[in-house]
Design an enzyme around this catalytic site. Structure first.
Site, mmCIF file in Angstrom:
data_model
loop_
_atom_site.group_PDB
_atom_site.id
_atom_site.type_symbol
_atom_site.label_atom_id
_atom_site.label_comp_id
_atom_site.label_asym_id
_atom_site.label_seq_id
_atom_site.Cartn_x
_atom_site.Cartn_y
_atom_site.Cartn_z
ATOM 1 N N GLY A 48 0.813 -1.194 -0.065
ATOM 2 C CA GLY A 48 0.262 0.070 -0.147
ATOM 3 C C GLY A 48 0.994 1.311 0.094
ATOM 4 O O GLY A 48 1.882 1.087 0.444
ATOM 5 N N LYS A 80 5.201 4.348 2.326
ATOM 6 C CA LYS A 80 4.688 3.106 1.827
ATOM 7 C C LYS A 80 4.493 2.069 3.154
ATOM 8 O O LYS A 80 5.093 2.093 3.936
ATOM 9 C CB LYS A 80 5.831 2.465 0.928
ATOM 10 C CG LYS A 80 5.747 3.333 -0.545
ATOM 11 C CD LYS A 80 6.775 2.504 -1.484
ATOM 12 C CE LYS A 80 6.773 3.313 -2.788
ATOM 13 N NZ LYS A 80 7.905 2.918 -3.716
ATOM 14 N N ASP A 129 -10.553 9.995 13.673
ATOM 15 C CA ASP A 129 -10.303 9.639 12.286
ATOM 16 C C ASP A 129 -11.152 8.001 12.144
ATOM 17 O O ASP A 129 -10.423 7.185 11.455
ATOM 18 C CB ASP A 129 -8.948 9.485 11.552
ATOM 19 C CG ASP A 129 -8.785 9.458 10.090
ATOM 20 O OD1 ASP A 129 -10.220 10.026 9.654
ATOM 21 O OD2 ASP A 129 -7.897 9.456 9.585
#
Ligand SMILES: *[C@@H]1O[C@H](CO)[C@@H](O)[C@H](O)[C@H]1NC(C)=O
Ligand SMILES: *[C@@H]1O[C@H](CO)[C@@H](O)[C@H](O)[C@H]1NC(C)=O
Ligand SMILES: *[C@@H]1O[C@H](CO)[C@@H](O)[C@H](O)[C@H]1NC(C)=O
Length: 841
Positions: free
Chosen positions: A501, A507, A618
């Protein structure tokens, strides 16, 4: 004169009833203790058995034979012998369930060798014993629970041909209406529920066992039951150990009461052998084996009380009956209002008449992994159910149907001499019992409701709610530091083939540490300013919190200004990737509920956990990850904030979070409370239900924002129109309704109107129960059931395209974009977690 005395008895027992009611003790309205064949009363463990020669009961017998062995006054030293059909008639003052106990202890009296007697016993409605003999010279007590719907109970003794009948003592005692009910209906072992009403069901207790405890005799039980220790039933004794913590038991109103089983039963349990269970990989069952009569169905009542856990959600186990899974992933702490050590009973019925003469019961660890696998049972009652002919015993005997009995001449009426003495004895017993109860009642209330699950390697850490918890200093950050060389090793020098990802932070790689632990490695981009702050927050938060439903930080690396975070690897990626856009198979409704429940637990823990509450800020489906067992864990704490202290109600802060999930109140007032997470979680709930992106700008205007769109349908009462197509026909309306209501409450405009995460959790658990009431554990949903939401032709809900929430032109208001936080789309089914948060401005 007998009548007068009997009235005195009634009066006194009424007075004692009144005295006892004020202490909440159950007093049976009918309470016949009969000493059969005796000239005098006899006291057994403080209970007075009245002579049937002297009592007010109506005994009909062709010939009076009073058998007695010795001069002593034990109830077993006398018996009444019947050479022809005979019956006792008890007048019932309170219809409903009664214990009927028959005591037999054969001895020889004149020409009657009682161990050769062969006879049947029946009530007006059921055959209790048929061609019954007691071969050995041992004492036998038969206990039945009969629902009496007439003014009398007539027990008829019928000798088999050329034989005779006998009985030493009889008890007929009212039991509380609430003890055995059909609401909720017992589950059928295997799948489904037992649909028949239990009210006409006669039950015979065949085993009543106090797991991990000692004998509880009738005088120590709230309903004069006898509970045997379980050791003789254990197949492999070395696999089990027992635990005793009587004071820990919580009787929570609405659940099991002291009548369901006394503290001496709930306060002890048998668990997996603790030595073996110290091994996190131990995986075995503890099994008991009980002899039963084949040819009958059995009612099983399990008594549970988690006296072994130090915090909620520490114990998960499976329960098997006859090698069939009865319940999976039992989490007792959620059954009783999130109370630790709440007393709880769970009823089952075997699906069909037993073919074999054994019932096997096993407990073993569930797949939900815990630090130390364990499983417990506190008590078990196994009751035989009458067959379709109303019999609890099959033989040549045919039920008299009551008619022959009624025609009999009820000649022998024996006067009652139940004197004031008995009343006094009863009063005395009652007083002692009341005192005892009062003392033991809810001893541990103080901490029973607190939610402090927190554990590292099985040792509870800083669990402030529970007394007696081991306190251990929180692992310091230094312990998490991992050398850069080791990280390089683990990821094969950040091999691109291991990249799972990409986010703005950097990364994500899949890696494997030296010891074989699979990890996800997030490597931050050193140039990112935002990255550094989040890197720190994440380490700070995650090294403090450990919870089953929070993703664990394994370590970090800050050598050479690297910013690397190493987490446990989450095999199944994000929840989002399983909802839409990735082509992964759809999740079942049960799986979705369990995922939401898991995530809610994690958030609830953050909000209420340890010293300072934490607001995640979040919450979204891309931040809820799934392990190999699809257990949900909340991830990504980079934006988390320590919540308000007691004297404040909110934290003022710049608005951050992900577009589409953002609490409008937080946005308006820039004040952060834990209710902002609740709002975002509400959006996740609808996302899970509808399986579409929370913002989809490609859709017609009124559909772009999922929260608005879903609320519109919810307010119309037609939410079922927009749910994920793959769920259609597989959700129970009740479950959907509960779920949707919960989501709706989370989305309330003002934080004060929203539920707490704990309430949300509770409601989701309830939605799961409602679903499971029809669709059984792990089983296939009942197809074509009219209880299910029907198939509806629909185009409205086709959201199978990729995720388009990256750009939200025009619809975003002040948000120009939500950055690249929604990358878990088509190409990234295994995305571990995203590093980048959207920044509101
Ligand atoms: C049972 O009752 C007796 C007195 O009748 C008492 O001595 C004993 O401690 C009790 N046992 C339990 C386990 O409560
Ligand atoms: C426990 O018993 C059940 C039922 O017999 C069986 O399916 C399961 O595999 C057993 N588990 C273990 C660990 O032996
Ligand atoms: C038990 O007997 C009653 C009648 O008294 C009957 O309605 C019920 O179906 C029987 N139970 C079973 C399991 O057959």
């Amino acid at each position: 004169m007998g009548v007068e005395k009997f009235q005195t008895f009634i009066l006194i027992s009424t007075i004692s009833t009144l005295i006892c009611i004020c202490h909440g003790l159950f007093t049976p309205k009918d309470n016949y203790l009969i000493n059969c064949g005796s000239q005098s009363n006899s006291t057994v463990m403080g209970r007075v058995f009245i002579s049937d020669k002297l009592s007010s009961n109506l005994l009909t017998s062709p010939k009076e034979i009073l058998a007695s062995q010795t001069a002593n006054s034990d109830i077993y030293s006398t018996a009444r012998v019947f050479t022809g059909v005979s019956s006792y008639k008890f007048s019932v003052t309170a219809r409903g369930r009664h214990w009927v106990r028959l005591h037999f202890d054969p001895f020889d009296y004149q020409t009657y060798q009682m161990n050769t007697a062969k006879f049947s016993v029946s009530s007006q409605t059921h055959v209790l014993l048929s061609d019954f003999t007691i071969k050995k010279s041992s004492r036998v007590v038969k206990e039945y629970s009969l629902n009496i719907t007439t003014d009398d109970l007539i027990l008829t003794f019928t000798p088999s041909s050329n034989s005779f009948a006998f009985v030493n003592a009889i008890e007929v005692i009212s039991i509380p209406e609430t003890l055995i009910t059909s609401s909720p209906p017992p589950r059928l072992v295997g799948s489904g529920t037992f649909q028949q009403s239990l009210s006409s069901q006669a039950l015979e207790t065949v085993h009543r066992v106090n797991m991990g405890g000692s004998l509880v005799a009738a005088n120590n039980d709230t309903l004069t039951r006898t509970w045997l220790p379980d050791s003789t039933f254990l197949l492999e004794k070395n696999l089990a150990t027992s635990v005793t913590k009587l004071a820990t038991v919580n009787y929570v109103p609405g659940y099991a009461t002291e009548e369901t089983a006394p503290r001496t039963v709930y306060g002890t349990c048998t668990q997996m052998n603790s030595v073996a269970a110290q091994d996190p990989s131990s995986n075995f069952n503890v099994t008991w084996e009980f002899e039963v009569d084949p040819g009958f169905q059995y009612f099983l009542r399990f008594h549970f009380c988690d006296i072994v856990s130090l915090a909620l959600n520490q114990l998960y186990f499976n329960l098997y009956v006859d090698s069939m899974l009865a319940v999976m992933d039992v989490d007792l702490s959620t059954y009783v209002d999130n109370t630790l050590a709440g007393a709880y009973n769970m009823d089952f019925v075997t699906p069909s008449p037993k073919g074999s003469n054994k019932i096997r019961v096993s407990i073993g660890p569930s797949n939900v992994h815990t630090d130390y696998p364990n499983a417990i049972v506190n008590g078990l009652e196994i009751m035989k159910m009458n067959n379709s002919k109303g019999q609890l015993s099959t033989g040549t005997f045919v039920a008299p149907g009551g008619s022959t009995v009624k025609k009999k001449n009820l000649g022998l009426i024996v006067g009652a001499t139940v004197g004031p003495l008995l009343g006094l004895v009863l009063l005395g017993c009652c007083f002692v019992l009341c005192k005892k109860r009062k003392r033991s009642r809810r001893g541990q209330d103080g901490h029973s409701k607190s939610w402090m699950p927190f554990s590292i390697n099985g040792t509870s850490v800083g669990s402030k709610g529970s007394n007696g918890t081991t306190l251990m200093s929180i692992t310091t950050n230094a312990n998490y530091r991992i050398p850069f060389a080791a990280v390089k090793d683990a990821t094969n020098n950040f091999d691109e083939s291991r990249n799972i990802g990409v986010g703005g932070f950097g990364k994500v790689y899949k890696g494997e540490l030296n010891d074989g632990t699979r990890v996800a490695v997030k490597r931050g981009n050193p140039k990112s300013q935002q990255g550094l702050a989040e890197f720190r927050t994440e380490i700070e938060m995650l090294s403090q919190f450990r919870h089953r439903h929070l993703v664990s930080l394994i370590g970090y690396c800050d050598e050479n200004s690297e910013m690397i975070l190493i987490y446990e690897y989450m095999e199944n990626g994000t929840v989002k990737s399983h909802l839409y856009g990735s082509g992964l198979p759809s999740l079942t409704w049960k799986q979705r509920l369990e995922i939401c429940i898991g995530a809610a637990r994690g958030l609830h823990y953050l909000h209420t956990g340890d010293s300072k509450p934490v607001i995640h800020r979040d919450v979204k489906s891309a931040n809820i990850l799934l392990d190999e067992n699809f257990m949900a864990k909340v991830a990504d704490f980079g934006l988390s904030k320590t919540g308000p202290e007691l004297d404040q109600t909110h934290v003022s802060t710049a608005v951050k979070g992900s577009f589409g999930y953002l609490d409008p109140e937080y946005f308006r007032r820039q004040q952060l409370t834990d209710k902002s997470d609740v709002y975002s979680f509400g959006v996740v709930l609808f996302e899970v239900l509808c399986a579409r992106p929370v913002i989809d700008p490609t859709l017609p205007r009124e559909m772009v924002n999922l929260a608005e769109w879903a609320m519109k349908w919810q307010k119309k009462g037609q939410l079922d129109q927009i749910i994920d197509q793959s769920l259609r026909g597989n959700i129970r309306p009740d479950s959907l309704r509960k779920f949707a209501e919960t989501g709706e409450k989370c989305l309330a405009d003002y934080g004060v109107d929203r539920p707490s995460m704990g309430d949300v959790l509770w409601n989701l658990e309830y939605a799961l129960q409602l679903q499971e009431a029809v669709v059984d554990d792990g089983g296939e949903p009942e197809e074509n059931s009219t209880n299910m939401i029907g198939e509806l032709p629909t185009q409205i809900n086709d959201f199978s395209q990729g995720d388009t929430s990256v750009n939200v032109p025009g619809t975003a208001g002040r948000f120009e974009e939500s950055s690249i936080d929604d990358l878990s789309g088509v190409s990234m089914s295994k995305v571990f977690s995203q590093l980048v948060k959207s920044e509101g401005r």
